[in-house]
Design an enzyme around this catalytic site. Structure first.
Site, PDB file in Angstrom:
ATOM      1  N   LEU A 127       0.954  -1.207  -0.091  1.00 29.60           N
ATOM      2  CA  LEU A 127       0.040  -0.008  -0.010  1.00 29.60           C
ATOM      3  C   LEU A 127       0.696   1.187  -0.047  1.00 29.60           C
ATOM      4  CD1 LEU A 127      -2.709  -1.000   2.709  1.00 29.60           C
ATOM      5  CD2 LEU A 127      -3.173  -0.724   0.172  1.00 29.60           C
ATOM      6  N   GLY A 128       2.002   1.179   0.468  1.00 29.38           N
ATOM      7  CA  GLY A 128       2.917   2.162   0.542  1.00 29.38           C
ATOM      8  C   GLY A 128       4.130   1.823   1.035  1.00 29.38           C
ATOM      9  N   GLY A 169       7.797   3.837   3.507  1.00 31.04           N
ATOM     10  CA  GLY A 169       8.076   4.903   4.255  1.00 31.04           C
ATOM     11  C   GLY A 169       9.643   4.648   4.628  1.00 31.04           C
ATOM     12  N   GLY A 170      10.057   5.664   5.644  1.00 30.21           N
ATOM     13  CA  GLY A 170      11.547   5.274   6.196  1.00 30.21           C
ATOM     14  C   GLY A 170      11.699   4.131   7.009  1.00 30.21           C
ATOM     15  N   PHE A 171      10.717   3.530   7.678  1.00 31.18           N
ATOM     16  CA  PHE A 171      10.623   2.473   8.458  1.00 31.18           C
ATOM     17  C   PHE A 171      10.352   1.084   7.740  1.00 31.18           C
ATOM     18  CE2 PHE A 171      11.004   6.276  11.210  1.00 31.18           C
ATOM     19  CZ  PHE A 171      11.663   6.044  12.122  1.00 31.18           C
ATOM     20  N   GLY A 172       9.626   1.270   6.891  1.00 32.32           N
ATOM     21  CA  GLY A 172       9.402  -0.115   6.248  1.00 32.32           C
ATOM     22  C   GLY A 172       8.097   0.070   5.228  1.00 32.32           C
ATOM     23  N   VAL A 187       4.056  -0.821   3.888  1.00 29.58           N
ATOM     24  CA  VAL A 187       2.765  -1.140   4.409  1.00 29.58           C
ATOM     25  C   VAL A 187       1.970  -2.024   3.464  1.00 29.58           C
ATOM     26  CG1 VAL A 187       0.584  -0.311   5.053  1.00 29.58           C
ATOM     27  CG2 VAL A 187       2.765   1.193   5.491  1.00 29.58           C
ATOM     28  N   LYS A 213       2.339  -2.934   8.621  1.00 33.32           N
ATOM     29  CA  LYS A 213       3.625  -2.017   8.460  1.00 33.32           C
ATOM     30  C   LYS A 213       4.760  -3.057   8.958  1.00 33.32           C
ATOM     31  CE  LYS A 213       5.508   2.465   8.849  1.00 33.32           C
ATOM     32  NZ  LYS A 213       5.061   3.816   9.259  1.00 33.32           N
ATOM     33  N   ASP A 263       5.314  14.353  12.818  1.00 31.32           N
ATOM     34  CA  ASP A 263       5.183  14.270  11.401  1.00 31.32           C
ATOM     35  C   ASP A 263       3.775  14.544  11.019  1.00 31.32           C
ATOM     36  OD1 ASP A 263       6.409  14.192   8.831  1.00 31.32           O
ATOM     37  OD2 ASP A 263       6.502  12.061   8.768  1.00 31.32           O
TER      38      ASP A 263
END
Ligand SMILES: *[C@@H]1O[C@H](CO)[C@@H](O)[C@H](O)[C@H]1NC(C)=O
Ligand SMILES: *[C@@H]1O[C@H](CO)[C@@H](O)[C@H](O)[C@H]1NC(C)=O
Ligand SMILES: *[C@@H]1O[C@H](CO)[C@@H](O)[C@H](O)[C@H]1NC(C)=O
Ligand SMILES: *[C@@H]1O[C@H](CO)[C@@H](O)[C@H](O)[C@H]1NC(C)=O
Ligand SMILES: *[C@@H]1O[C@H](CO)[C@@H](O)[C@H](O)[C@H]1NC(C)=O
Ligand SMILES: *[C@@H]1O[C@H](CO)[C@@H](O)[C@H](O)[C@H]1NC(C)=O
Ligand SMILES: *[C@@H]1O[C@H](CO)[C@@H](O)[C@H](O)[C@H]1NC(C)=O
Ligand SMILES: *[C@@H]1O[C@H](CO)[C@@H](O)[C@H](O)[C@H]1NC(C)=O
Ligand SMILES: *[C@@H]1O[C@H](CO)[C@@H](O)[C@H](O)[C@H]1NC(C)=O
Ligand SMILES: *[C@@H]1O[C@H](CO)[C@@H](O)[C@H](O)[C@H]1NC(C)=O
Ligand SMILES: *[C@@H]1O[C@H](CO)[C@@H](O)[C@H](O)[C@H]1NC(C)=O
Ligand SMILES: *[C@@H]1O[C@H](CO)[C@@H](O)[C@H](O)[C@H]1NC(C)=O
Length: 826
Positions: free
Chosen positions: A527-528, A530-533, A535, A549, A624
């Site tokens: 789905l997406g 980001g900086g950490f992992g 989704v 996530k 954020d």
């Protein structure tokens, strides 16, 4: 015919008491017979009626037991009048009688024998209610007799409450309480909105005052009291059985109908009278009477018994009347008589009649409106069950919502103009509730807010609470509950329809890596990222859609920190925060499972939505907050997402965040790096984005921040310039001003200049109101709020005798058949 007046004033107020002599039969009729104030838990079989009497222990939890003074404990007084329950505390005290048939007629009889139980020799006066309807003033006029107050009503629910109300005339008490179900065809004067209160039920013909007829001679256990006047009346009787026809609407029993009176002066009339008994709200009540007749003598063919029935000098029944041999019949009125202070009844023979008139028995009732309905039946039953389970010692007596002045503490009721009152909120915080959460809470289907905080509730949270369609606030904090938040409730929390106050110490849902694979169908749909992992899209076993996530393996977050954070986040449930459902810590695989937000990000839907306006507990620093981190569910409700970057605060430590790592995206970070109470002020930048439809940084204008851009426009005094053209002017200009103003205040450099979250909520509420006013069309509600209390206004002109057309008088049944003997098919 020579005239002599036989006029007697009935004295009905107090029945000769305690001298009931009855033959007995077993109780198989659904009777409820309560001996009030009887000690212990065991009842007894009444030796006269063979009816089973029970103590009142399970029917009320107020009041105290007393015995009458020994000097009044005579053998003439029935055993159950030896003791009573009195209610020194509280304005209203009630008996609740359950397991009834809703919509059925019941005869309800209270017995009141004072007997100087309190040694005060002071006769009390108090009010008697059934449900929320006033029945009568109980006026104890002598210490040595039992007053009977009998009522016939339609009971609307599967329970009925009989209430004694202290009106300042002494301590209410009660000695006995009887309920007798009646077929609905009986007593046609009784309807859902009108009951009958017995004024007198008198049997003509007995020769002794002790010949009271009750159950089993009367299968309905009515009490028929002798009326004896040997000077003026001669007794006529039969040993044969007097029949009731199948469609008999009174079923006067044969032992009562077997005896009758005629005037001792054979050319005279039967005459008697009664005086209206004033009630405080009805000084001249309306009355109905049932006159029961049967011929008890087999008349030779050359004789006729035919008479007229007159009330206050006017024909009551418009024709002459001949009683039928051994068949019970009655002349009765279904509408109340015109209201008089005195009612003279006269029965005189017609000129054709060879025999004097006759009458067997009479019942006189005052009518009383029963239109006051109590709380919605299911709500009331649920509340009574809750009261019974937790023994909440408040003023929890009688109907929960009605009358308003006696409504139960801790409840909020809604009183709509139509329909019965509903319970809309329940605040039982710190009420000493013990045990599990009663399933009856889930029956309060109109409840919007349920606060059960700070009790000793144990066990699991019933998922049935999720079925409450209007429940928006549920507070279970400060209990010893166990288990997890049930899935139904979790869904409600996730779809934003329910606020569950956080900090429940519940178990976390920890998944395995294998479950994670199944959940995400082997990480099929991303789905997406980001900086950490990454989704991923997924489903729980109950088909709840989730977003998973999965942390990158090289993520800097340590295992310990991850677990600690997961523990905190799992407890946070707020409608404007994306809920974490569970987590995975399986080897070095770490993941968080969130509720799925179907409509993507706010960025993708930049206009027209509701908005979060509440803080959360414990407070959070998001660091954020931006339009791409605000997700929308199917109802376009916004929630803050991406908790991987957030930190939960210690609740008692509202100081600066002890982090020195700045994370976030340029343009959205609080210039001062936020203190918790103003954390969410950041979000209000977004209101500018909503109003203007522009991003936080205007790239086409040299990365001017939206704040500067708006400030520049407002300096020129034109709000319309900044409003998103896509709103097509469909907004309240004042509310837009206010939103922009709030947003600008929230973006002030110094935190001290910024409004608190509470101020913001208040101001935003005002905006919503302005906007609602703009949007809404008002339709005037022209409904008439007439009180239904006294449906029978007192006719002040009662002394003027009017046409007897107003009496609607009927027969018991279709006229009795011409045959004089023989059984009737049943
Ligand atoms: C009996 O009643 C008639 C009619 O009311 C009356 O004329 C007559 O005097 C009465 N007789 C006695 C003995 O009272
Ligand atoms: C009362 O009922 C019982 C049976 O339940 C019966 O044995 C007894 O004879 C009855 N007593 C009277 C007085 O009828
Ligand atoms: C009433 O009298 C009965 C029988 O003597 C006794 O058992 C009971 O305790 C008394 N009740 C009260 C409240 O004094
Ligand atoms: C109660 O009865 C007494 C005696 O009949 C009467 O004087 C009094 O007014 C009555 N009280 C009420 C409240 O009806
Ligand atoms: C009822 O009868 C009494 C006595 O005969 C008389 O004084 C009174 O006026 C009568 N009342 C009515 C309403 O007819
Ligand atoms: C009595 O009233 C009934 C119904 O109102 C009517 O049908 C009947 O004709 C009346 N009888 C007389 C004798 O007026
Ligand atoms: C009986 O009552 C009727 C109706 O009120 C009346 O017309 C008649 O005169 C009365 N007869 C006697 C003897 O009182
Ligand atoms: C008396 O009897 C005759 C004949 O049976 C009848 O016509 C008349 O209506 C009767 N009168 C009354 C008042 O019943
Ligand atoms: C709830 O009840 C508590 C205790 O009775 C009270 O202090 C509090 O004000 C109530 N809350 C509301 C919203 O009425
Ligand atoms: C429940 O009641 C307590 C005590 O009045 C209060 O502090 C708390 O805020 C209430 N919960 C909700 C959700 O209103
Ligand atoms: C729960 O029960 C315990 C022990 O019975 C008591 O100490 C405590 O105060 C209770 N808690 C509440 C919130 O009533
Ligand atoms: C509050 O935070 C400060 C700074 O991190 C810390 O030193 C202090 O112990 C905390 N106080 C409490 C009550 O947790």
């Amino acid at each position: 015919m020579a005239a002599r007046s036989w006029l007697f004033i009935l004295c009905f107020a107090v029945a000769a008491a305690g001298i009931l002599q009855i033959r007995a039969q077993p109780d198989l009729k659904g009777f409820i017979s309560i001996d009030c104030g009887l000690e212990g838990k065991t009842g007894y079989l009444d030796d006269k009626t063979n009816l089973s009497y029970v103590p009142d222990d399970g029917f009320t939890d107020a009041g105290t037991n007393h015995n009458i003074s020994v000097e009044y404990m005579t053998p003439l007084i029935s055993k159950r009048n030896y003791n009573l329950r009195s209610f020194p505390d509280g304005e209203r005290n009630c008996y609740t009688i359950r397991s009834l048939v809703p919509g059925l007629k019941y005869l309800i009889r209270g017995t009141f024998m004072y007997g100087n139980y309190d040694g005060l020799n002071r006769l009390p006066v108090f009010d008697l209610y059934i449900g929320d309807n006033f029945i009568t003033v109980v006026n104890i006029t002598r210490p040595d007799g039992a007053a009977l107050e009998e009522t016939i009503v339609v009971v609307p629910d599967d329970f009925v409450q009989v209430c004694l109300v202290n009106t300042g005339g002494g301590t209410p008490f009660i000695s006995g309480l009887d309920l007798r179900p009646l077929k609905n065809t009986l007593y046609p004067q009784v309807t859902e909105t009108q009951g009958l209160s017995l004024f007198g039920r008198r049997n003509f013909g007995p020769t002794s005052n002790t010949e009271i007829i009750r159950y089993p001679d009367d299968p309905h256990d009515r009490v028929w009291i002798p009326w004896i006047n040997p000077i003026d009346w001669a007794v006529v009787s039969t040993t044969m059985t007097v029949q009731n026809l199948e469609n008999d609407i009174f079923e006067a029993p044969s032992p009562v109908m077997r005896t009758a009176i005629t005037p001792r002066n054979a050319s005279g009339n039967i005459e008697f009278a009664w005086e209206a008994y004033a009630q405080p709200k009805d000084p001249v009540p309306g009355y109905v009477a049932n006159l029961h007749f049967t011929e008890v003598q087999l008349l030779p063919s050359n004789t006729v018994r035919e008479f007229y029935i007159n009330l206050n000098g006017k024909l009551l029944y418009n024709e002459s009347y001949r009683p039928a041999y051994l068949y019970a019949d009655a002349i009765y009125n279904s509408k109340p008589f015109l209201r008089y202070p005195l009612y003279n009844m006269s029965i005189n023979a017609t000129s054709n009649s060879t025999l004097p008139p006759i009458i067997n028995t009479i019942e006189v009732f005052s009518i009383m409106p029963t239109a006051n309905v109590g709380t919605n039946s299911l709500d009331a039953s649920a509340m009574m069950a809750i009261e019974a389970k937790y023994h909440v010692k408040k003023n929890w007596m009688g109907d929960p919502c009605v009358p308003k002045t006696l409504a139960w503490d801790s409840l909020t009721c809604s009183y709509a103009t139509s329909g019965r009152p509903r319970i809309t909120s329940l605040n039982l915080t710190s009420s000493g509730l013990r045990g599990d959460i009663s399933s009856s809470f889930a029956s309060l289907t109109a409840v919007q807010s349920l606060n059960l905080s700070n009790n000793n509730l144990t066990g699991s949270i019933p998922d049935a609470l999720a079925q409450l369609p209007l429940l928006t606030v549920l507070d279970l904090t400060g209990n010893q509950l166990s288990g997890s938040i049930p899935s139904g409730l979790l869904k409600r929390i996730q779809d934003g329809s329910l606020d569950l106050s956080s900090s429940l110490q519940l178990e976390n849902r920890r998944f395995t890596y294998r479950e994670l694979e199944m959940m995400t169908d082997n990480f099929q749909r991303e789905l997406g990222r980001g900086g950490f992992g990454c989704v991923y899209d997924g489903f729980l076993e109950d088909h709840t859609r989730v977003a998973v996530k999965l942390m990158f393996k090289n993520s800097k977050q340590g295992e310990k920190e991850f677990l600690a954070e997961a523990q905190i986040l799992i407890r946070i449930h707020h409608k404007n925060l994306v809920s974490m459902i569970g987590y995975i810590k399986d080897g070095d695989n770490m993941a968080l499972v969130y509720e799925y937000m179907s409509e993507g990000t706010l960025q993708e839907h930049i206009a027209g939505l509701e908005y979060l306006h509440k803080g959360c507990n414990p407070p959070l620093v998001h660091r954020d907050v931006k339009a791409t981190n605000i997700l929308l569910n199917a109802m376009l409700e916004a929630k803050i997402a991406d908790f991987g970057l957030s930190k939960a605060f210690n609740r008692n430590n509202d100081t600066h965040v002890s982090t020195n790592t700045l994370a976030g995206t340029l343009g959205y970070v609080d210039p001062e790096f936020v203190i918790p109470s103003t954390l969410f002020n950041l979000v209000f930048q977004i209101s500018l984005i909503l109003v203007t439809g522009k991003p936080a940084l205007l790239r086409d204008l040299d990365n001017t921040s939206i704040i500067q851009w708006v400030q520049q426009h407002l300096a020129r005094g034109n709000i319309e310039d900044v409003v998103d053209a896509r709103m097509h002017g469909d907004h309240d200009i004042n509310s837009v001003w206010k939103v922009v103003d709030i947003a600008l205040k929230c973006t002030m450099q110094e935190s001290i200049q910024r409004p608190t979250i509470t101020d913001v909520v208040t101001m935003l509420q005002e905006c919503i109101e302005l906007e609602n006013r703009h949007q809404k069309e008002y339709t005037a509600n022209s409904e008439n709020h007439n009180s239904s209390y006294n449906a029978y206004g007192v006719d002040q002109s009662t002394n003027v005798i009017q046409s007897n057309d107003a009496f609607e008088v009927g027969h018991n049944i279709a006229r009795v058949p011409a045959m004089t003997t023989g059984p009737v098919a049943r």
